[in-house]
Design a protein around this motif. Structure first.
Motif, PDB file in Angstrom:
ATOM      1  N   TYR A   4       0.449  -1.510   0.076  1.00 17.69           N
ATOM      2  CA  TYR A   4      -0.155  -0.009   0.292  1.00 17.69           C
ATOM      3  C   TYR A   4       0.416   1.264   0.120  1.00 17.69           C
ATOM      4  N   GLU A  12       0.563  -7.356   0.258  1.00 16.08           N
ATOM      5  CA  GLU A  12      -0.309  -7.412   0.766  1.00 16.08           C
ATOM      6  C   GLU A  12      -1.649  -8.920  -0.216  1.00 16.08           C
ATOM      7  N   ASN A  14      -4.543 -10.004  -1.045  1.00 20.66           N
ATOM      8  CA  ASN A  14      -5.372  -9.541  -1.649  1.00 20.66           C
ATOM      9  C   ASN A  14      -5.226  -9.156  -3.128  1.00 20.66           C
ATOM     10  N   LYS A  16      -6.152  -5.812  -4.862  1.00 16.60           N
ATOM     11  CA  LYS A  16      -7.740  -4.654  -4.387  1.00 16.60           C
ATOM     12  C   LYS A  16      -7.113  -3.799  -5.676  1.00 16.60           C
ATOM     13  N   TRP A  17      -8.246  -2.895  -5.413  1.00 19.38           N
ATOM     14  CA  TRP A  17      -8.718  -2.325  -7.134  1.00 19.38           C
ATOM     15  C   TRP A  17      -9.302  -0.738  -6.436  1.00 19.38           C
ATOM     16  N   LYS A  52      -5.739   7.437  -4.491  1.00 20.53           N
ATOM     17  CA  LYS A  52      -5.647   5.415  -4.310  1.00 20.53           C
ATOM     18  C   LYS A  52      -4.877   5.460  -5.434  1.00 20.53           C
ATOM     19  N   ASN A  58       4.509  -3.246  -6.783  1.00 25.17           N
ATOM     20  CA  ASN A  58       2.748  -3.635  -7.950  1.00 25.17           C
ATOM     21  C   ASN A  58       2.841  -3.370  -9.297  1.00 25.17           C
TER      22      ASN A  58
END
Length: 104
Positions: A4, A12, A14, A16-17, A52, A58
């Protein structure tokens, strides 16, 4: 998946979107002339994310439109700067290469 923020030490698990805005090549390079070195017109998709954003860790994350993957995260500004566009590689430009070099 990924982190994040820059200080986050774990990844992380999971996916995310967020909802975001796709901008043109001209918009992405207008206030950021150095983006011309990393954004390939016609082969890149630039995204503004607002508050965000994707962050370090990523790279390779999907950019989707509905249920269709249209991009792969290629450039995320250092320190996850949210005021700069994220750059994705446009998957459609590589469909033939993917078919030739995979089991798809």
């Amino acid at each position: 998946m990924g982190r994040y923020n820059q200080a986050q030490m774990y990844v992380e698990p999971n996916l995310k979107w967020i909802e975001s805005v796709i901008i043109s090549y001209n918009q992405s390079t207008k206030d950021n002339p150095w983006y011309k070195q990393i954004v390939v017109e016609g082969s890149s998709i630039c995204q503004l994310t607002g508050s965000k954003s994707a962050c370090c860790g990523n790279a390779g994350a999907p950019l989707t439109l509905g249920d269709v993957q249209i991009g792969l995260a290629a450039y995320i500004p250092a320190n996850c700067f949210r005021e700069y566009p994220l750059v994705y590689t446009k998957v459609a430009k590589y469909v033939e290469w993917i078919k030739e070099n995979s089991d798809i």
